[in-house]
Every structure is written in C-alpha cells, then in structure tokens.
Design an enzyme around this catalytic site. Structure first.
Site, PDB file in Angstrom:
ATOM      1  N   GLU A  62       0.800  -1.227   0.000  1.00  0.00           N
ATOM      2  CA  GLU A  62       0.000   0.000   0.000  1.00  0.00           C
ATOM      3  C   GLU A  62       0.831   1.275   0.000  1.00  0.00           C
ATOM      4  O   GLU A  62       0.471   2.248  -0.648  1.00  0.00           O
ATOM      5  CB  GLU A  62      -0.950   0.022   1.206  1.00  0.00           C
ATOM      6  CG  GLU A  62      -2.054  -1.014   1.142  1.00  0.00           C
ATOM      7  CD  GLU A  62      -3.076  -0.758   0.055  1.00  0.00           C
ATOM      8  OE1 GLU A  62      -3.223   0.398  -0.382  1.00  0.00           O
ATOM      9  OE2 GLU A  62      -3.746  -1.713  -0.361  1.00  0.00           O
ATOM     10  N   ASP A  80      -6.630   8.079  -0.112  1.00  0.00           N
ATOM     11  CA  ASP A  80      -6.152   7.124   0.879  1.00  0.00           C
ATOM     12  C   ASP A  80      -4.968   7.724   1.620  1.00  0.00           C
ATOM     13  O   ASP A  80      -4.167   8.446   1.031  1.00  0.00           O
ATOM     14  CB  ASP A  80      -5.726   5.824   0.199  1.00  0.00           C
ATOM     15  CG  ASP A  80      -6.879   5.131  -0.495  1.00  0.00           C
ATOM     16  OD1 ASP A  80      -8.028   5.333  -0.086  1.00  0.00           O
ATOM     17  OD2 ASP A  80      -6.620   4.392  -1.452  1.00  0.00           O
TER      18      ASP A  80
END
Length: 144
Positions: A62, A80
């Site tokens: 990520e 995000d």
C-alpha cells in the site's frame, strides 16, 4: 453549460492541488520505515503475531512503509492516507477542528493523523476496519 463544466473542473483541480500541497507539507512529520521497524512497532502495539506477516505485506504493497503516503482510488475522488492507505470515504475526515461530525468518519479521526510518524491511531483504525470486514466478509484483509 460550458462555463459550469470548466468551473467544476477548475474546482476539482484546486481541491486536488490543495490535498497534494497539504500532504507534501504534512510529510515533514512522516517517516519512511523498513520492514523490521514496522514489525517492532506492530508488536509493540499488540498486533497479533499470527497476523504480522500479512500486515507487513499490506503496508509494503500500500505505501512502501511510508507513513506519509497519499493515494487516490480509481477517480472516485476519495483519497487514501498513510501507511495502510486508510480511505477518507468512510474512515476519516478532512476537518481537524471537528473530526467527529462526519457521519462517514467511523474511526473518528482526522485524515491528517494517518500521515504522521505516530502510527498508534492508524493501528486503532485498521483494527476497526479489519474487524468490521471480518464480521461482514469473514476475512478482515478483504477491506484492502
């Protein structure tokens, strides 16, 4: 009609520029971790040992272990945040002054808090996300 479209486009660009500028300025308190540093932090915060490898893999994929990482999802205007790329769609709020006011702010946190060098609140939130998705889907890691 053409003027409205270009105003919307300009507004979207300004919002994106503001997000990126804030993220860049906020990264001064972020840190680039390595796998071993994160493993120690996860254990120190009580992350279950049997999940450790999955959390490390997730953070690598990520954010490349960057606590200040900022990402976008498929053009749906969500952003995000941080080490685990916590989405502002449901989990955090941009407002630092009143982060609890958003009905979508399920972790009751400012998104900025997920991009600093203290991962305590990140871990509390990812645990909440994990537990909710485990309840709904049987596997908490399906949230990512």
């Amino acid at each position: 009609m053409k003027g409205k479209t270009s105003r919307k486009s300009l507004k979207a660009r300004c919002v994106l520029l503001g997000v990126l500028l804030c993220a860049t300025l906020h990264q001064s308190t972020a840190r680039q971790m390595d796998k071993c540093q994160l493993a120690r932090e996860l254990m120190r915060h009580g992350m279950p040992e049997h999940e450790l490898a999955d959390w490390l893999c997730l953070a690598d994929h990520e954010s490349r272990y960057d606590t200040g990482a900022v990402g976008r999802l498929n053009g749906d205007r969500t952003v995000d945040h941080g080490l685990f790329q916590i989405s502002d769609l449901y989990w955090c709020d941009w407002s630092r002054e009143e982060p609890q006011r958003s009905y979508r702010n399920l972790c009751r946190a400012s998104c900025d808090d997920f991009r600093d060098d203290d991962i305590t609140n990140d871990l509390a939130c990812v645990r909440q996300i994990f537990d909710e998705h485990k309840r709904l889907q049987g596997n908490g890691f399906m949230a990512w």
